[in-house]
Design a protein around this motif. Structure first.
Motif, PDB file in Angstrom:
ATOM      1  N   SER A 417     -20.644   2.733  20.997  1.00 17.12           N
ATOM      2  CA  SER A 417     -20.401   1.461  21.696  1.00 17.12           C
ATOM      3  C   SER A 417     -19.283   0.664  21.056  1.00 17.12           C
ATOM      4  CB  SER A 417     -21.682   0.608  21.697  1.00 17.12           C
ATOM      5  OG  SER A 417     -22.690   1.283  22.397  1.00 17.12           O
ATOM      6  N   LYS A 418     -18.930   1.082  19.837  1.00 10.45           N
ATOM      7  CA  LYS A 418     -17.849   0.381  19.162  1.00 10.45           C
ATOM      8  C   LYS A 418     -16.484   0.733  19.768  1.00 10.45           C
ATOM      9  CE  LYS A 418     -20.316   0.065  14.776  1.00 10.45           C
ATOM     10  NZ  LYS A 418     -20.482   0.746  13.491  1.00 10.45           N
ATOM     11  N   ALA A 419     -16.423   1.868  20.451  1.00 10.07           N
ATOM     12  CA  ALA A 419     -15.191   2.205  21.181  1.00 10.07           C
ATOM     13  C   ALA A 419     -15.182   1.403  22.489  1.00 10.07           C
ATOM     14  CB  ALA A 419     -15.149   3.694  21.467  1.00 10.07           C
ATOM     15  N   ASN A 420     -14.052   1.442  23.160  1.00  8.71           N
ATOM     16  CA  ASN A 420     -14.006   0.678  24.412  1.00  8.71           C
ATOM     17  C   ASN A 420     -14.801   1.334  25.532  1.00  8.71           C
ATOM     18  OD1 ASN A 420     -12.595  -1.499  23.550  1.00  8.71           O
ATOM     19  ND2 ASN A 420     -10.578  -0.596  23.973  1.00  8.71           N
ATOM     20  N   HIS A 421     -14.708   2.679  25.588  1.00  9.13           N
ATOM     21  CA  HIS A 421     -15.455   3.406  26.617  1.00  9.13           C
ATOM     22  C   HIS A 421     -16.220   4.534  25.974  1.00  9.13           C
ATOM     23  CE1 HIS A 421     -11.978   1.721  28.798  1.00  9.13           C
ATOM     24  NE2 HIS A 421     -12.785   1.684  29.873  1.00  9.13           N
ATOM     25  N   GLN A 422     -17.379   4.853  26.545  1.00  7.85           N
ATOM     26  CA  GLN A 422     -17.993   6.124  26.178  1.00  7.85           C
ATOM     27  C   GLN A 422     -18.339   6.907  27.440  1.00  7.85           C
ATOM     28  OE1 GLN A 422     -21.703   5.822  23.976  1.00  7.85           O
ATOM     29  NE2 GLN A 422     -21.927   3.657  24.441  1.00  7.85           N
ATOM     30  N   VAL A 423     -17.987   8.181  27.390  1.00  7.91           N
ATOM     31  CA  VAL A 423     -18.257   9.074  28.516  1.00  7.91           C
ATOM     32  C   VAL A 423     -19.283  10.100  28.057  1.00  7.91           C
ATOM     33  CG1 VAL A 423     -17.289  10.753  30.124  1.00  7.91           C
ATOM     34  CG2 VAL A 423     -15.899   8.814  29.331  1.00  7.91           C
ATOM     35  N   TRP A 424     -20.356  10.214  28.809  1.00 10.05           N
ATOM     36  CA  TRP A 424     -21.418  11.156  28.422  1.00 10.05           C
ATOM     37  C   TRP A 424     -21.583  12.237  29.479  1.00 10.05           C
ATOM     38  CZ3 TRP A 424     -25.110  11.210  24.302  1.00 10.05           C
ATOM     39  CH2 TRP A 424     -24.921  10.180  23.338  1.00 10.05           C
ATOM     40  N   PHE A 425     -21.494  13.490  29.031  1.00  6.17           N
ATOM     41  CA  PHE A 425     -21.998  14.590  29.842  1.00  6.17           C
ATOM     42  C   PHE A 425     -23.421  14.835  29.371  1.00  6.17           C
ATOM     43  CE2 PHE A 425     -17.433  15.077  29.958  1.00  6.17           C
ATOM     44  CZ  PHE A 425     -17.228  15.261  31.314  1.00  6.17           C
ATOM     45  N   VAL A 426     -24.345  14.631  30.277  1.00  9.05           N
ATOM     46  CA  VAL A 426     -25.730  14.652  29.817  1.00  9.05           C
ATOM     47  C   VAL A 426     -26.657  15.039  30.964  1.00  9.05           C
ATOM     48  CG1 VAL A 426     -26.139  12.193  30.280  1.00  9.05           C
ATOM     49  CG2 VAL A 426     -27.378  13.308  28.414  1.00  9.05           C
ATOM     50  N   ALA A 427     -27.734  15.744  30.611  1.00 13.19           N
ATOM     51  CA  ALA A 427     -28.647  16.208  31.655  1.00 13.19           C
ATOM     52  C   ALA A 427     -29.702  15.158  31.992  1.00 13.19           C
ATOM     53  CB  ALA A 427     -29.330  17.496  31.206  1.00 13.19           C
ATOM     54  N   GLY A 428     -30.169  14.468  30.966  1.00 11.02           N
ATOM     55  CA  GLY A 428     -31.253  13.521  31.187  1.00 11.02           C
ATOM     56  C   GLY A 428     -30.740  12.121  31.475  1.00 11.02           C
ATOM     57  N   ASP A 429     -31.582  11.344  32.115  1.00 11.33           N
ATOM     58  CA  ASP A 429     -31.245   9.949  32.403  1.00 11.33           C
ATOM     59  C   ASP A 429     -31.882   9.076  31.329  1.00 11.33           C
ATOM     60  OD1 ASP A 429     -30.401   7.659  33.538  1.00 11.33           O
ATOM     61  OD2 ASP A 429     -31.444   7.934  35.446  1.00 11.33           O
ATOM     62  N   HIS A 430     -31.054   8.365  30.572  1.00 16.67           N
ATOM     63  CA  HIS A 430     -31.610   7.585  29.465  1.00 16.67           C
ATOM     64  C   HIS A 430     -31.240   6.126  29.604  1.00 16.67           C
ATOM     65  CE1 HIS A 430     -32.393  11.466  27.768  1.00 16.67           C
ATOM     66  NE2 HIS A 430     -31.109  11.765  27.845  1.00 16.67           N
ATOM     67  N   ASP A 431     -32.252   5.298  29.529  1.00 19.68           N
ATOM     68  CA  ASP A 431     -32.024   3.852  29.643  1.00 19.68           C
ATOM     69  C   ASP A 431     -31.045   3.368  28.587  1.00 19.68           C
ATOM     70  OD1 ASP A 431     -33.769   3.901  31.684  1.00 19.68           O
ATOM     71  OD2 ASP A 431     -35.489   3.156  30.521  1.00 19.68           O
ATOM     72  N   VAL A 432     -31.150   3.949  27.410  1.00 21.40           N
ATOM     73  CA  VAL A 432     -30.338   3.493  26.299  1.00 21.40           C
ATOM     74  C   VAL A 432     -28.840   3.675  26.581  1.00 21.40           C
ATOM     75  CG1 VAL A 432     -30.729   5.704  25.140  1.00 21.40           C
ATOM     76  CG2 VAL A 432     -29.939   3.761  23.810  1.00 21.40           C
ATOM     77  N   LEU A 433     -28.516   4.694  27.387  1.00 19.46           N
ATOM     78  CA  LEU A 433     -27.112   4.908  27.733  1.00 19.46           C
ATOM     79  C   LEU A 433     -26.623   3.849  28.710  1.00 19.46           C
ATOM     80  CD1 LEU A 433     -26.939   8.789  28.152  1.00 19.46           C
ATOM     81  CD2 LEU A 433     -25.956   7.405  26.330  1.00 19.46           C
ATOM     82  N   ARG A 434     -27.438   3.610  29.721  1.00 20.69           N
ATOM     83  CA  ARG A 434     -27.044   2.631  30.734  1.00 20.69           C
ATOM     84  C   ARG A 434     -26.965   1.216  30.158  1.00 20.69           C
ATOM     85  NH1 ARG A 434     -27.990   4.557  36.482  1.00 20.69           N
ATOM     86  NH2 ARG A 434     -28.748   6.673  36.228  1.00 20.69           N
ATOM     87  N   ALA A 435     -27.721   1.002  29.074  1.00 18.59           N
ATOM     88  CA  ALA A 435     -27.759  -0.347  28.504  1.00 18.59           C
ATOM     89  C   ALA A 435     -26.679  -0.575  27.452  1.00 18.59           C
ATOM     90  CB  ALA A 435     -29.139  -0.584  27.881  1.00 18.59           C
ATOM     91  N   ALA A 436     -25.819   0.433  27.222  1.00 14.65           N
ATOM     92  CA  ALA A 436     -24.814   0.305  26.161  1.00 14.65           C
ATOM     93  C   ALA A 436     -23.911  -0.902  26.417  1.00 14.65           C
ATOM     94  CB  ALA A 436     -23.978   1.574  26.077  1.00 14.65           C
ATOM     95  N   SER A 437     -23.373  -1.415  25.310  1.00 14.61           N
ATOM     96  CA  SER A 437     -22.632  -2.674  25.428  1.00 14.61           C
ATOM     97  C   SER A 437     -21.191  -2.479  25.874  1.00 14.61           C
ATOM     98  CB  SER A 437     -22.665  -3.402  24.078  1.00 14.61           C
ATOM     99  OG  SER A 437     -22.103  -2.546  23.101  1.00 14.61           O
ATOM    100  N   ASN A 438     -20.663  -1.262  25.709  1.00  9.13           N
ATOM    101  CA  ASN A 438     -19.299  -1.039  26.198  1.00  9.13           C
ATOM    102  C   ASN A 438     -19.338  -0.372  27.561  1.00  9.13           C
ATOM    103  OD1 ASN A 438     -20.237   1.404  25.407  1.00  9.13           O
ATOM    104  ND2 ASN A 438     -18.426   2.008  24.234  1.00  9.13           N
ATOM    105  N   LYS A 439     -18.193   0.031  28.071  1.00 17.69           N
ATOM    106  CA  LYS A 439     -18.153   0.660  29.380  1.00 17.69           C
ATOM    107  C   LYS A 439     -18.618   2.113  29.260  1.00 17.69           C
ATOM    108  CE  LYS A 439     -14.798  -2.181  31.676  1.00 17.69           C
ATOM    109  NZ  LYS A 439     -13.372  -2.515  31.467  1.00 17.69           N
TER     110      LYS A 439
END
Lengths: 514, 163, 427
Positions: A417-439
């Motif tokens: 989250s310290k970077a401006n954007h994070q891109v995830w290739f991921v199989a599962g749906d995780h709340d923690v990802l959607r709640a991240a503070s960056n884009k």
């Protein structure tokens, strides 16, 4: 090698082979309950009777070694009569509650009855009453009336798991399997006892009453739960995956697998999956089609690298992907000129091994990833990423499929989250990802049962996994995603290969899902 | 909670070293537990013994439930075991067992109200030439009649109460 | 006529102790054995034709010859788990002449090169356990056990192990399992105990009477031993006679002795007014003989085999005409149902099934097809299991049904016993 004759067929077997092994080696049918190739010989079910020329007494095939020139059969009338009665002795005190038994359909009593039985029962006496629905802890339920006392489970806990929980108590037809004081049968390998139980005595708490087994298809693949890479069979229908069982593989896992590895449906099935791509920040965002999202990410990355420099982008990889995916993803990184960091989920446990199957490295392909990084010529120390992440524009993560093995997921999301954007290739749906503070961009990936490829296990053994079903139609493999990101189009092959036609029942009428 | 006495623990330790394999000590140690636990072996006694012997409880439980001389439930102070196999059966053993049950108003296998007597019919005790017979504790009582059997039990009851 | 060799000194009270035993020639043969080569003793036992006295009648010397020469430690186990219904001969020997067993065992152990032996005694035989323990202690104190016995350079240790109530431990591999601290479940053969027995080591299991007999083969020599008995069944044997005879007890007679004489001469015949109905000649698992067969049978392995029965452990159970055969089969099957170890399916399920069917008949609820069904069930239990318990339950069943079928049919038809007049449920 020894020569012998089985039911008229000339057979050659290794010295020291038992007759039952010779039958199995030639694919000939022989009834048996207690014999199991991964366990010691008990010789108690007395079903594998064979006639040996020159021996007036019937012998059991499991405890008789093949000798040069032996002439063996198990299709004479004498044998058929012996097996029919052997089966009847098994059935007289069996409750015959098939309609409510979770084992129905894969019960060896049913299978043998169809082959050797099909008679009216002569037992007119009261059956022995024993304990039913005995709670053996979180994984296993025991029905002692159904048990045919083959002792496979007891031998398993004595010889393989060496946990010694089970015993056969009492004697004669009052014998009952069980644990002392009904203590739980809860060791890391306990569900193997359910697999080897030929009847419905030991059933898995997770699987019982969920599905009738004859509605399930199965396919062999490789477990992705750790770096051992056990051969497994996955059982599935159009709703998803229902259970995992070990598949015999002498080179890796023998006949067994761990209980943890049976948990893969938890992260494979649809209800835990990311169904489409998503762009957003702090729970606010929009769904996208996965392919288009990957393409867009690819274009952006190119642009960032061109305009701001390749040190503004970093790729993070995990040991969760196939060799083919690793190569495609790492090559893309190489082409872009960006740095690649290997996310090790539990570094302190990576080299642990329990002596049987379970390894501390909870990734199926760490070996293959390291090999690919070396070959492609990428890879930088993790500490470098930690210190430079806040300068980054984009962190692109090939995230975990089995997120249960990634207890540091939240930590890493925070870090990225310290970077401006994070891109995830991921199989599962995780709340923690959607709640991240960056884009954040989330792009759904396929799980190990939805794609083809190879893993290399802890010792570098290459093993093939195969596509057996499609649960999230839009999900991409990392190979597909890499292609799209690099600007290539995906070629859709409308011709489903013959192997799928034969083994996958979707292929007949639901071709669109493939 | 059942615990072996210090002497019992010593016994177990000696037995553990007595045979070629530790496991052989299970049978003698179960006798010890039964003796110290008032004539029967309870599940918690099995667990305790498993701890003391450092042998899986399931192995001990298998042995316990296989052999008939270990009692899996409480019995009376006098455990009257009447042999009822062939030669004894021919010589009135079953009638004798019924007679003793009636006399002490107890069902087979249960404990009389005063806690004194349990009567069980058992299989051949190797005393066929002196049938009918019964075993109480370690002792055999042979060539019995209904009267002499009751006499023996009464005598033992008296001795047991006096102790 | 009784021929008392093993039981010669039974009547002497002091024969139980070491002093009394020695006063009557005890341990002289052990001394003699140490002057011989072990193989000479084995050859002697072979030549004497001694057959196992526990039940199977297997030639002892031949059994000893199966031991592999692989340098592994060898064990000698004495089978004193006397459980075959009708048998009580070993108990008497252990109580009256324990040193006879101990001496026989040391000689046998010397012959087979065993440094450790156990006497496995059924747990119920408290007196036998105590007397054997006492005898072993005395033998140790006198230097007859332990290191360098009698200066021979031969070391041997002996111990008593108590069973805990399981008929199946009388089966040699069941006994080995029990001695290993497990359930007394018989083991698969092969491997045979002589090759892989107790703890996987070469093991010889012999009956009490067999081991004691070795002393007298050494004392009297082959010719004198073979003077008694028949060509294929040499020597004398202890027979336990019980049931409806006037003088039940243990009798030592030469093998080949007429069964009729044993019952009517030595045991004083039947009670007044009673007629002989049947005899079980070799323990409850031996097929039953009718009175007519019993009157002509002789007590040796071959003759009883010719009559379709067996000598077994030498337990003769005499049945007079006051007994209902359906009831006796019920008692017998209850025994085997109770004693089946539960390992092999045909035995575990078959013994229970037979027991239930015969008790249905005894309850007056029999069906005519039950008799044939029992026949068929028993027939399919024969030769199908690890050990012989299944056969031991099947053989009496088959023979009772064959030889006393009319009583079974009567019981089923009338719902009551032909002999007793009413159903056992009402008694």
């Amino acid at each position: 090698m020894l020569k012998c004759k089985i039911n008229g067929q000339d057979v050659e077997v290794a010295e020291g082979s038992s007759i039952i092994e010779a039958f199995k080696a030639t694919g000939q049918d022989i009834a048996h309950y207690c014999w199991h190739p991964g366990l010691s010989v008990a010789g108690v079910c007395r079903l594998c009777m064979v006639e040996i020329e020159g021996n007036p007494r019937l012998q059991i095939a499991c405890n008789t070694q093949v000798q040069e020139g032996m002439v063996i059969n198990n299709n004479s009338d004498k044998i058929k009569d012996a097996v029919k009665w052997g089966l009847d002795f098994h059935l007289i005190n069996h409750p015959l509650d098939c309609p409510i038994c979770a084992q129905a359909g894969e019960c060896q009593l049913q299978i043998q009855y169809m082959k050797f039985g099909q008679y009216d029962p002569e037992m007119a006496e009261r059956k022995v009453k024993k304990r039913k629905v005995v709670d053996l802890g979180p994984k296993i339920v025991l029905d002692t009336e159904r048990c045919i006392l083959c002792s496979r489970c007891v031998r398993f806990t004595d010889e393989v798991s060496k946990t010694n929980e089970l015993g056969i108590f009492n004697r004669g037809d009052h014998s009952e399997i069980g644990t002392v004081d009904d203590r739980p049968l809860d060791n890391p390998y306990s569900v193997n006892t359910v697999d080897i139980c030929p009847v419905g005595a030991l059933t898995s708490r997770e699987f019982r009453f969920q599905q009738r087994v004859w509605y399930l298809k199965n396919e062999t693949t490789v477990c992705n739960g750790c770096s051992t890479g056990c051969s497994t069979k996955v059982y599935f229908n159009e709703e998803g995956m229902w259970r995992v069982k070990p598949d015999h593989n002498d080179d890796v896992n023998g006949y067994w697998m761990c209980d943890e590895g049976r948990g893969t449906p938890r992260f494979v099935n649809k209800d835990s999956r990311l169904l489409s791509a998503w762009n957003g920040q702090k729970d606010e965002g929009q769904d996208l089609e996965a392919g288009a999202a990957a393409k867009a990410v690819g274009q952006t990355l190119k642009k960032v690298v061109a305009e701001q420099g390749s040190d503004k982008v970093a790729f993070v990889v995990t040991g969760q992907y196939t060799d083919q995916e690793n190569r495609a993803f790492l090559s893309l990184a190489k082409d872009l000129g960006v740095k690649v960091y290997h996310w090790v989920n539990n570094p302190e446990k990576m080299d642990e091994f329990d002596g049987l199957l379970i390894r501390g490295d909870k990734n199926p392909n760490t070996y293959g990833l390291k090999e690919a990084m070396k070959e492609v010529g990428v890879g930088s120390p993790w500490s470098e990423l930690e210190s430079s992440v806040s300068d980054l524009e984009y962190v692109v993560v090939a995230g975990p499929e089995n997120h249960f093995a990634y207890s540091d997921l939240t930590d890493k999301v925070d870090l990225f989250s310290k970077a401006n954007h994070q891109v995830w290739f991921v199989a599962g749906d995780h709340d923690v990802l959607r709640a991240a503070s960056n884009k954040v961009s989330l792009i759904p990936t396929k799980t190990y049962v939805e794609k083809d490829g190879t893993y290399k296990n802890f010792e570098g053994r290459e093993q093939r996994i195969r596509r057996v079903m499609t649960l999230v139609p839009g999900a991409l493999s990392l190979t597909e995603a890499s292609k799209l990101m690099s600007g290539q189009e995906l070629l859709v092959d409308g011709n489903v290969s013959e192997s799928y036609r034969k083994t996958n029942f979707f292929s007949s009428n639901e071709r669109g899902y493939l | 909670m059942f615990q072996l006495s210090p002497a019992g623990i010593d016994f177990v330790k000696t037995e553990l070293n007595r045979y070629e394999t530790k496991r052989s000590a299970i049978l003698p140690c179960l006798y010890k537990v039964q003796e110290e636990n008032g004539g029967w072996v309870s599940p918690e006694a099995v667990n305790h013994l498993a701890d003391v012997m450092d042998i899986p409880a399931a192995h001990i439980n298998e042995v316990l439930y296989f052999y008939t001389m270990y009692n899996k439930k409480p019995v009376g102070r006098l455990h009257v075991q009447v042999c009822a196999t062939i030669s004894c059966a021919m010589n009135g053993a079953r009638e004798l067992a019924k007679h003793i049950c009636d006399k002490y108003q107890v069902k087979e296998g249960e404990i009389s109200d005063d806690g004194m007597v349990t009567v069980t019919k058992v299989e051949c005790l190797g005393s066929c030439g002196t049938a009918p017979m019964m075993q109480i504790g370690n002792a055999y009582y042979e060539n019995l009649t209904k009267e002499s059997a009751i006499e023996v039990i009464e005598d033992l009851k008296k001795k047991s109460t006096n102790q | 006529m009784e021929v008392k060799i093993l039981s010669e000194h039974y009547h002497k009270d002091d024969f139980q102790g070491l002093t009394g035993y020695k006063a009557n020639g005890g341990y002289e043969m052990l001394k003699k054995a140490f002057t011989m080569k072990p193989q000479e003793i084995i050859d002697l036992v072979k030549a004497a034709g001694l057959r196992g006295r526990g039940g199977a009648g297997f030639p002892t010397g031949v059994k000893w010859g199966f031991l592999p020469d692989n340098g592994e430690p060898r064990y000698l186990l004495c089978n004193a788990d006397e459980g075959e219904p009708g048998t009580f001969k070993d108990r008497e020997m252990m109580e009256r002449a324990p040193h006879q067993l101990v001496e026989g065992m040391i000689i046998s152990a010397f012959a087979i090169g065993s440094k450790k032996s156990y006497i496995y005694i059924r747990g119920e035989y408290d007196d036998s356990i105590n007397s054997c323990r006492q005898a072993i202690k005395e033998a140790y104190d006198a230097g007859l056990l332990g290191k360098n016995i009698m200066g021979s350079g031969f070391d041997h240790d002996m111990d008593v192990y108590c069973g805990a109530g399981a008929y199946i431990c009388g089966e040699e591999t069941g006994m080995i399992s029990s001695l290993e601290g497990k359930k007394g479940q018989p083991k698969l053969k092969p491997p045979f105990p002589a090759v892989q027995g107790y703890l996987g080591k070469p093991t010889i299991v012999n009956n009490v009477e067999t081991l004691a007999s070795v002393i007298y083969i050494l004392r009297d020599g082959v010719d004198a031993y073979r003077k008694y008995g028949t060509e294929k069944s040499p020597g004398t044997k202890l027979f336990s006679v019980s049931g409806n005879v006037v003088k039940p007890g243990n009798y030592e007679v030469p093998l080949g002795y007429p069964l009729k004489d044993l019952i009517f001469d030595l045991c004083g015949g039947l009670k007044p007014g009673r007629k002989l109905k049947a005899v079980i000649p070799g323990g409850s698992s031996a097929p039953i003989l009718t009175a007519e067969e019993a009157m002509v049978a002789t007590l040796d392995y071959e003759n009883l085999a010719q009559h379709g029965s067996m000598l077994g452990s030498g337990a003769v159970m005499v049945i007079d005409d006051s007994n209902c055969m359906v009831d006796l089969l019920g008692v017998t099957l209850h025994f085997y149902h109770h004693e089946s170890c539960g390992q092999c399916t045909p035995c575990r399920e078959g013994t229970g099934w037979l027991d239930k069917i015969v008790h249905s008949i005894l309850d007056g609820k029999g069906r005519l097809q039950d008799i044939d069904l029992m026949d068929e069930v028993a027939g399919h239990m024969m030769g199908r299991t690890i050990c012989a318990l299944s056969d031991a339950a099947a053989m009496p069943t088959l023979s009772f049904l064959k030889k006393f079928r009319d009583e079974f049919e009567f019981y089923v038809r009338e719902g009551r016993s032909k002999v007793k007049g009413q159903a056992h449920a009402q008694m």
